[in-house]
Design a protein around this motif. Structure first.
Motif, PDB file in Angstrom:
ATOM      1  N   GLU A   1     -18.238 -36.030  19.430  1.00  0.00           N
ATOM      2  CA  GLU A   1     -17.166 -35.242  20.027  1.00  0.00           C
ATOM      3  C   GLU A   1     -15.941 -36.113  20.249  1.00  0.00           C
ATOM      4  O   GLU A   1     -16.040 -37.222  20.786  1.00  0.00           O
TER       5      GLU A   1
ATOM      6  N   GLU B   1      -8.457 -30.776  24.589  1.00  0.00           N
ATOM      7  CA  GLU B   1      -9.027 -30.170  23.392  1.00  0.00           C
ATOM      8  C   GLU B   1     -10.114 -31.092  22.853  1.00  0.00           C
ATOM      9  O   GLU B   1     -10.041 -32.312  22.990  1.00  0.00           O
TER      10      GLU B   1
ATOM     11  N   TRP C   1     -13.066 -31.686  19.478  1.00  0.00           N
ATOM     12  CA  TRP C   1     -13.579 -31.336  18.157  1.00  0.00           C
ATOM     13  C   TRP C   1     -14.756 -32.251  17.831  1.00  0.00           C
ATOM     14  O   TRP C   1     -14.862 -33.349  18.370  1.00  0.00           O
TER      15      TRP C   1
END
Length: 349
Positions: free
Chosen positions: A252, A278, A280
């Motif tokens: 992550e 945020e 990803w």
């Protein structure tokens, strides 16, 4: 790995069939899975005996006597943590599941206590230039930079060997002799090391095209500039428990936005998210590749691993994703190199 697959029964299995699974599976329990391979419960000898005392016949359903809340853990949990949990819970079997609750493998206490040895090959990609590290790599290839008192590549090799992988390939190009002189045939490190020579830079997957015959067993592939405590055995077990042609380890990556993020439509304000974070999943530079993957890499052609995996998917193949929680550091920049020095002895005591 014990024959845990023989211990699997479905939701319509009888108590008698669960007993047969316990006896044939050699892990002393039966595993009740649904048609999606999700773990619903386990049946032990004690569950059977208690069920019989309650009047449930051998023709009754195993789901009526199973433990519906068995101890299970994510397949990404480290070997040390799995062992500690089994000791704390006084259990001898531990199902490992993925994020969707699908059974990946069942580990036993005996297996955790015994050293494991894997015949699967490991390919370490060590042919890059390390240009972003500037002067540090003018005379020394990046994988041979000193981190924690020894070359980074030596830490990778020792970690791989310690986890039971002794069949190692190292792809070399830039200043290859420095690597070959240090590791030789690998016997000093408890391994058999062979070298894959790239006559030109072939990217992060081009070395696969230099194998005359693809390995019969799935191969672990890792970049040679990664400092990590990932459990390669757990990664391989995870891959083997899927129908995928390849598995990509991911981690992550979070980015904190220090401003209010504005959403609009037709020129009007919809919402404001104040300083959001945020996240990803990004590639961790560690993979497992099956033999079919090699057909997507032509000999001597530069190609990176993401492109290879995209070709696998385009060819109707599957690529599994394995999220890692362990320590991981890509030493690609000078600040990463400095961080590795600062953290090395804490991570690798």
């Amino acid at each position: 790995m014990k024959s845990w697959r023989k211990a699997v029964v479905g939701t319509q299995a009888t108590v008698g069939e669960a007993i047969a699974a316990i006896e044939s599976g050699s892990i002393q329990i039966a595993l009740v899975l649904d048609d999606q391979n999700r773990l619903l419960g386990v049946v032990t000898d004690g569950d059977v005996r208690r069920g019989l005392l309650r009047g449930i016949p051998l023709t009754g359903l195993a789901t009526d006597i199973m433990n519906r809340a068995p101890v299970s853990v994510p397949a990404t949990l480290s070997r040390e943590d799995r062992l500690q949990l089994m000791r704390q819970k006084s259990i001898k079997q531990l199902p490992l599941v993925d994020e969707g609750g699908h059974l990946v493998v069942v580990e036993t206490l005996d297996e955790l206590l015994e050293p494991r040895h894997y015949p699967n090959p490991v390919l370490i990609m060590a042919g890059g230039l390390g240009e972003r590290l500037g002067a540090l790599t003018r005379e020394v290839p990046k994988p041979m930079l000193n981190v924690g008192g020894r070359p980074l590549l030596e830490t990778i090799v020792r970690n791989v060997v310690q986890q039971g992988f002794g069949n190692i390939f190292i792809s070399v190009n830039y200043k290859a002799e420095a690597i070959k002189d240090h590791f030789a045939d690998g016997s000093a490190f408890g391994a058999n090391i062979q070298y894959v020579h790239e006559t030109e830079r072939l990217g992060t997957a081009g070395a696969l095209g230099l194998f005359r015959t693809p390995p019969a067993l799935p191969m672990i592939v890792t970049n040679g500039d990664i400092l990590t405590t990932i459990n390669y055995g757990a990664l391989l077990d995870f891959h083997n428990g899927t129908p995928a042609e390849a598995t990509m380890a991911v981690r992550e990556h979070k980015v904190h936005v220090p401003y209010g993020v504005v959403s609009t439509s037709d020129g009007f304000l919809d919402a404001i998210r104040e300083k959001p974070t945020e996240s990803w999943f990004v590639s961790a530079g560690i993979y497992v590749v099956g033999s079919s993957v090699f057909s997507h890499v032509a000999p001597g052609v530069r190609i990176d691993m993401p492109t290879v995996l995209e070709r696998v998917i385009a060819d109707k193949g599957r690529v599994a994703v394995y999220p890692i929680r362990e320590y991981w550091l890509d030493i690609g920049r000078l600040e990463d190199f400095e961080q590795a020095h600062a953290e090395f002895h804490e991570v690798f005591p």
